[in-house]
Design a protein around this motif. Structure first.
Motif, PDB file in Angstrom:
ATOM      1  N   PHE A   1       0.853  -1.355   0.029  1.00 48.90           N
ATOM      2  CA  PHE A   1      -0.073  -0.231   0.035  1.00 48.90           C
ATOM      3  C   PHE A   1       0.814   1.346  -0.018  1.00 48.90           C
ATOM      4  O   PHE A   1       1.776   1.276   0.675  1.00 48.90           O
ATOM      5  CB  PHE A   1      -0.605  -0.015   1.201  1.00 48.90           C
ATOM      6  N   VAL A   2       0.716   1.944  -0.757  1.00 50.46           N
ATOM      7  CA  VAL A   2       1.387   3.327  -0.769  1.00 50.46           C
ATOM      8  C   VAL A   2       0.499   4.736  -0.819  1.00 50.46           C
ATOM      9  O   VAL A   2      -0.459   4.624  -1.582  1.00 50.46           O
ATOM     10  CB  VAL A   2       2.211   3.357  -2.485  1.00 50.46           C
ATOM     11  N   ALA A   3       0.725   5.530  -0.002  1.00 50.59           N
ATOM     12  CA  ALA A   3      -0.004   6.691   0.080  1.00 50.59           C
ATOM     13  C   ALA A   3       0.810   7.667   0.745  1.00 50.59           C
ATOM     14  O   ALA A   3       1.962   7.567   1.431  1.00 50.59           O
ATOM     15  CB  ALA A   3      -1.089   6.424   1.148  1.00 50.59           C
ATOM     16  N   LEU A   4       0.340   9.088   0.511  1.00 55.03           N
ATOM     17  CA  LEU A   4       0.821  10.199   1.352  1.00 55.03           C
ATOM     18  C   LEU A   4       0.500  10.047   2.916  1.00 55.03           C
ATOM     19  O   LEU A   4      -0.155   9.460   3.347  1.00 55.03           O
ATOM     20  CB  LEU A   4       0.131  11.684   0.993  1.00 55.03           C
ATOM     21  N   CYS A   5       1.631  10.405   3.598  1.00 53.20           N
ATOM     22  CA  CYS A   5       1.412  10.133   5.121  1.00 53.20           C
ATOM     23  C   CYS A   5       1.961  11.497   5.950  1.00 53.20           C
ATOM     24  O   CYS A   5       3.324  11.349   6.507  1.00 53.20           O
ATOM     25  CB  CYS A   5       2.490   8.693   5.384  1.00 53.20           C
ATOM     26  N   PRO A   6       1.004  12.153   5.602  1.00 51.30           N
ATOM     27  CA  PRO A   6       1.557  13.617   6.714  1.00 51.30           C
ATOM     28  C   PRO A   6       1.530  13.051   8.288  1.00 51.30           C
ATOM     29  O   PRO A   6       0.993  12.203   8.747  1.00 51.30           O
ATOM     30  CB  PRO A   6       0.470  14.520   6.300  1.00 51.30           C
ATOM     31  N   ASP A   7       2.235  13.639   8.966  1.00 54.17           N
ATOM     32  CA  ASP A   7       2.422  13.629  10.584  1.00 54.17           C
ATOM     33  C   ASP A   7       1.136  14.032  11.451  1.00 54.17           C
ATOM     34  O   ASP A   7       0.702  13.401  12.144  1.00 54.17           O
ATOM     35  CB  ASP A   7       3.692  14.452  10.731  1.00 54.17           C
ATOM     36  N   ASP A   8       0.409  14.980  10.556  1.00 51.08           N
ATOM     37  CA  ASP A   8      -0.617  15.479  11.487  1.00 51.08           C
ATOM     38  C   ASP A   8      -1.932  15.434  10.994  1.00 51.08           C
ATOM     39  O   ASP A   8      -2.891  16.211  11.535  1.00 51.08           O
ATOM     40  CB  ASP A   8      -0.155  17.010  12.024  1.00 51.08           C
ATOM     41  N   GLU A   9      -2.205  15.047   9.679  1.00 49.54           N
ATOM     42  CA  GLU A   9      -3.493  14.988   9.306  1.00 49.54           C
ATOM     43  C   GLU A   9      -3.813  13.855   8.275  1.00 49.54           C
ATOM     44  O   GLU A   9      -2.667  13.439   7.842  1.00 49.54           O
ATOM     45  CB  GLU A   9      -3.849  16.410   8.463  1.00 49.54           C
TER      46      GLU A   9
ATOM     47  N   ARG B   1       4.901   6.788   1.692  1.00 46.67           N
ATOM     48  CA  ARG B   1       5.213   5.954   2.298  1.00 46.67           C
ATOM     49  C   ARG B   1       4.397   4.496   2.111  1.00 46.67           C
ATOM     50  O   ARG B   1       3.337   4.626   1.510  1.00 46.67           O
ATOM     51  CB  ARG B   1       4.952   6.159   4.084  1.00 46.67           C
ATOM     52  N   SER B   2       5.107   3.504   2.337  1.00 47.64           N
ATOM     53  CA  SER B   2       4.150   2.123   2.029  1.00 47.64           C
ATOM     54  C   SER B   2       4.425   1.284   3.281  1.00 47.64           C
ATOM     55  O   SER B   2       5.024   1.360   4.473  1.00 47.64           O
ATOM     56  CB  SER B   2       4.710   1.415   1.108  1.00 47.64           C
ATOM     57  N   ASN B   3       3.462   0.342   3.388  1.00 46.40           N
ATOM     58  CA  ASN B   3       3.427  -0.791   4.483  1.00 46.40           C
ATOM     59  C   ASN B   3       4.626  -1.664   4.309  1.00 46.40           C
ATOM     60  O   ASN B   3       4.739  -2.271   5.049  1.00 46.40           O
ATOM     61  CB  ASN B   3       2.111  -1.549   4.482  1.00 46.40           C
TER      62      ASN B   3
ATOM     63  N   ASP C   1      10.562  11.379   0.161  1.00 44.71           N
ATOM     64  CA  ASP C   1      10.155  12.618   0.036  1.00 44.71           C
ATOM     65  C   ASP C   1       9.271  12.859  -1.227  1.00 44.71           C
ATOM     66  O   ASP C   1       9.797  12.162  -2.392  1.00 44.71           O
ATOM     67  CB  ASP C   1      11.216  13.680  -0.036  1.00 44.71           C
ATOM     68  N   GLN C   2       8.558  13.673  -1.212  1.00 41.30           N
ATOM     69  CA  GLN C   2       7.466  13.892  -2.671  1.00 41.30           C
ATOM     70  C   GLN C   2       8.200  14.080  -3.932  1.00 41.30           C
ATOM     71  O   GLN C   2       7.790  13.468  -4.749  1.00 41.30           O
ATOM     72  CB  GLN C   2       6.629  15.203  -2.379  1.00 41.30           C
ATOM     73  N   GLU C   3       9.574  14.763  -3.646  1.00 44.19           N
ATOM     74  CA  GLU C   3      10.363  15.196  -4.949  1.00 44.19           C
ATOM     75  C   GLU C   3      10.748  14.144  -5.453  1.00 44.19           C
ATOM     76  O   GLU C   3      10.878  14.005  -6.747  1.00 44.19           O
ATOM     77  CB  GLU C   3      11.366  16.074  -4.391  1.00 44.19           C
ATOM     78  N   ARG C   4      11.214  12.689  -4.436  1.00 47.46           N
ATOM     79  CA  ARG C   4      11.924  11.649  -5.038  1.00 47.46           C
ATOM     80  C   ARG C   4      10.678  10.559  -5.536  1.00 47.46           C
ATOM     81  O   ARG C   4      11.445   9.642  -5.841  1.00 47.46           O
ATOM     82  CB  ARG C   4      12.686  11.064  -3.977  1.00 47.46           C
TER      83      ARG C   4
ATOM     84  N   GLY D   1      -4.669   4.378  -3.426  1.00 48.40           N
ATOM     85  CA  GLY D   1      -6.230   4.635  -3.451  1.00 48.40           C
ATOM     86  C   GLY D   1      -6.556   4.715  -1.905  1.00 48.40           C
ATOM     87  O   GLY D   1      -5.876   4.576  -0.970  1.00 48.40           O
ATOM     88  N   PRO D   2      -7.996   4.659  -1.593  1.00 48.89           N
ATOM     89  CA  PRO D   2      -8.467   4.904  -0.350  1.00 48.89           C
ATOM     90  C   PRO D   2      -8.087   3.688   0.678  1.00 48.89           C
ATOM     91  O   PRO D   2      -7.794   3.815   1.807  1.00 48.89           O
ATOM     92  CB  PRO D   2      -9.998   4.591  -0.625  1.00 48.89           C
ATOM     93  N   LEU D   3      -8.073   2.382   0.079  1.00 53.30           N
ATOM     94  CA  LEU D   3      -7.524   1.217   0.990  1.00 53.30           C
ATOM     95  C   LEU D   3      -6.093   1.518   1.529  1.00 53.30           C
ATOM     96  O   LEU D   3      -5.803   1.363   2.650  1.00 53.30           O
ATOM     97  CB  LEU D   3      -7.522   0.154   0.413  1.00 53.30           C
ATOM     98  N   ALA D   4      -5.287   1.927   0.535  1.00 55.85           N
ATOM     99  CA  ALA D   4      -3.733   2.316   1.109  1.00 55.85           C
ATOM    100  C   ALA D   4      -3.869   3.568   2.124  1.00 55.85           C
ATOM    101  O   ALA D   4      -3.079   3.414   2.936  1.00 55.85           O
ATOM    102  CB  ALA D   4      -3.115   2.666  -0.257  1.00 55.85           C
ATOM    103  N   ARG D   5      -4.759   4.447   1.745  1.00 58.56           N
ATOM    104  CA  ARG D   5      -4.684   5.692   2.571  1.00 58.56           C
ATOM    105  C   ARG D   5      -5.079   5.147   3.957  1.00 58.56           C
ATOM    106  O   ARG D   5      -4.650   5.639   4.868  1.00 58.56           O
ATOM    107  CB  ARG D   5      -5.433   6.820   1.760  1.00 58.56           C
ATOM    108  N   LEU D   6      -6.116   4.625   4.011  1.00 58.74           N
ATOM    109  CA  LEU D   6      -6.903   4.040   5.302  1.00 58.74           C
ATOM    110  C   LEU D   6      -5.844   3.386   5.905  1.00 58.74           C
ATOM    111  O   LEU D   6      -5.551   3.586   7.160  1.00 58.74           O
ATOM    112  CB  LEU D   6      -8.072   3.578   5.119  1.00 58.74           C
TER     113      LEU D   6
END
Lengths: 171, 460
Positions: B223-231, B240-242, B248-251, B280-285
């Motif tokens: 699973f790959v998603a954005l992972c902000p620290d606070d939201e 990040r992924s599991n 970093d976004q740039e990379r 997607g949603p499953l990865a984000r969640l």
């Protein structure tokens, strides 16, 4: 009983950049001159899937679109009750919505949900083609103003009370 | 046109699907089986390339958000947000964007998530699970649910219109922020509707968790998603992924490899040195559940209990309840932002042209939508790279199909076609949304010494 504001929706469909298919949007622009009280005119362009959001609380709906030319000679003005089985096929109505929400599907769904306006009328013109590089055929162009007048007349027939009551003639 | 070559190859049947004209998404599915085994699965995406990256070259950076919005009528905000963030990085203005602007960007994105998720869940996908052929037949028995869904969808569109000027291909967004911000009175009107919709969606989420049976198809996804620290992820955060990816976004563009495959005009993405991954949603969640809005977070235990699954959910059919929770989240966020809304005195910053490069991904409803731009000194675009979520998910999708078709090989073709199509809809693919024009073809190779099993093609 007086009608609520904007109880009549005129929904125009068609690709404004594709020759004869721009008929609907052209009629919508023309209708702005009529300043019809209680009437909202929307140009759905190539995104007819938005119609469903606009139906709640409407008394009547007029759909303005281009029709397959097999429905009649090129440039022939057509007017049908939406549920009249003789109603012509609209241009690409089945494929314009990427989600399969064609006008037909949306109005059928609206009927199931009890939000379909009591009157639904199609105003169309038989067209030759929707070539993105082409210009509107003069026979189709000739129908734009008369169709706008027909739509305006239809709207006024539905809501004469508003005019008798002297409401301002702007949408 | 569809055809068979059974005459030239007795016992086999090859399905050819002709081009469909003027559809936004053009795709086909092909499954070849032999002796009950899946030999080949192809999701053919033959929609012609659209060359947006090439269109962008030479254009002024200010034009980019309005051009990229045209990539998709369903998720234009994702393409605008990706472009704005990446260009702000390229122009050295990323850190100047104010928190207020970032908050309004999230509000705009909430509108897109709500509209897109609700449309997908209730109009397109739920009929599959409840045994209806379409939302029309479903509405006969579930009219109140469909009416509620329409109200939610309309609210999503209203939010888009509030900040974007219109719901489809919004025009209010610019590099640096917004051209203008709406009146407080209009925002206040929508705030009360947001609260009402939040209550409705919370109930619907419990309905989806408790009243719908989801097929079982667990797989070991990355699973790959954005992972902000606070939201909960939307516009910002490391990727990040599991399974250990943390870039970093740039990379991100360097972490993946895009591959051309013969049967698709969309590139397949894999993680370098690894394999397919799911966005997607499953990865984000799965990666960010603890950051959901409190209203969604308080529903999560009930949802998990009803489904009988703790997180992480490894069954892609559970994308539907994941979308429901995300919709609650988006409504909760929208309600909060609208309640505190004040028009901004400075709705945008004005980045100055410069030569640079910037990459950024945001979370489209379907997953990460990543953009990278190189700019010339005059602010024109030297090069653009856009990686949409559906192309990232394609390889995963084919792997899911292979697994599902193998498990359900005994089903008659029409039932298997239906299940495969339902599985494809888990992804809410935007090709554009071609599943509703999808043609399903299954080719049965002859068993040795036995007559060929019947072959057929279904229009799905």
């Amino acid at each position: 009983m007086s009608l609520p504001p904007r109880s009549i929706l005129v929904a125009a469909c068609g690709n404004p950049w594709a020759a004869d298919d721009s008929f609907g949007p052209c009629v919508a622009r023309c209708l702005e001159q009529f300043q019809l009280a209680g009437v909202e005119v929307v140009d759905l362009a190539m995104r007819p899937a938005g119609l469903l959001d606009l139906l709640q609380g409407r008394e009547a709906l007029a759909v303005v679109d281009a029709a397959q030319c097999s429905a009649g000679p090129l440039g022939r003005m057509l007017e049908f009750d939406w549920f009249d089985p003789r109603r012509p096929e609209l241009l690409h109505d089945d494929v314009l919505s990427s989600h399969g929400l064609s006008l037909d599907v949306q109005l059928e769904l609206a009927q199931r949900l009890g939000i379909l306006p009591k009157r639904v009328q199609l105003f169309a013109v038989g067209i030759a083609g929707a070539d993105p590089a082409g210009e509107m055929d003069r026979r189709v162009r000739r129908c734009v103003k008369p169709t706008a007048r027909r739509v305006a007349r239809w709207c006024r027939e539905i809501a004469p009370a508003r005019y008798e009551q002297g409401e301002p003639r702007h949408a | 046109m569809n055809a068979s070559n059974s005459k030239s190859n007795p016992g086999t049947r090859t399905i050819r699907v002709g081009a469909l004209a003027r559809v936004e998404g053009e795709g086909a599915l092909h499954v070849a089986m032999k002796d009950g085994r899946v030999e080949e699965v192809r999701l053919d995406i033959y929609e012609p390339p659209r060359f947006f990256e090439a269109f962008l070259r030479g254009r002024d950076f200010r034009e980019v958000p309005d051009i990229t919005a045209r990539i998709c009528g369903i998720c234009p905000v994702a393409y605008q947000m990706g472009a704005c963030h990446a260009l702000e990085k390229a122009l050295g203005a990323f850190d100047q964007v104010t928190p207020d602007i970032r908050t309004l960007r999230n509000l705009l994105y909430c509108g897109e998530w709500i509209e897109s998720h609700v449309l997908h869940m209730f109009m397109l996908h739920l009929p599959d699970f409840l045994g209806y052929e379409s939302v029309i037949s479903m509405a006969a028995d579930h009219a109140p649910t469909v009416r509620q869904a329409l109200r939610l969808k309309k609210f999503g569109n209203d939010l888009l219109t509030l900040l974007g000027g219109r719901a489809i291909h919004p025009v209010g967004v610019c590099v640096g922020g917004f051209y203008k911000t709406p009146d407080a009175s209009r925002a206040a009107e929508l705030a009360s509707e947001a609260r009402a919709c939040l209550d409705i969606m919370s109930e619907l989420t419990l309905f989806l968790a408790s009243q719908v049976r989801y097929p079982d198809l667990e797989r070991d996804y990355e699973f790959v998603a954005l992972c902000p620290d606070d939201e909960y992820p939307m516009n910002l955060g490391r990727i990040r992924s599991n399974k250990g990816l943390d870039v970093d976004q740039e990379r991100f563009g360097d972490a993946i490899e895009e591959r051309q495959v013969p049967h698709s005009n969309a590139l397949h993405s894999v993680l370098k040195g690894r394999d397919a991954y799911l966005v997607g949603p499953l990865a984000r969640l799965n990666l960010n559940a603890e950051k959901l809005h409190p209203r969604a977070r308080e529903l999560l235990p009930q949802v998990r209990r009803s489904l009988g699954h703790d997180l992480p959910w490894k069954n892609n059919f559970l994308s539907l309840p994941a979308r429901a929770l995300e919709t609650v989240h988006a409504l909760g966020r929208a309600a909060d932002i609208l309640a505190a809304y004040k028009p901004l005195a400075h709705p945008r910053i004005l980045p100055a042209p410069r030569a640079g490069v910037g990459g950024h991904g945001t979370e489209a409803p379907r997953g990460i939508c990543w953009h990278q731009y190189h700019t010339h000194a005059d602010g024109s675009i030297a090069a653009a790279r856009i990686i949409p979520p559906t192309s990232q998910n394609q390889r995963c999708l084919e792997q899911d199909l292979r697994e599902l078709a193998g498990r359900l090989a005994a089903l008659p073709d029409d039932q298997l076609a239906l299940r495969c199509e339902q599985m494809i809809r888990n992804y809410d693919p935007c090709i554009s949304c071609s599943v509703h024009f999808l043609k399903f073809g299954r080719t049965w190779a002859p068993r040795t010494g036995t007559p060929a099993a019947p072959t057929r093609e279904d229009s799905a």
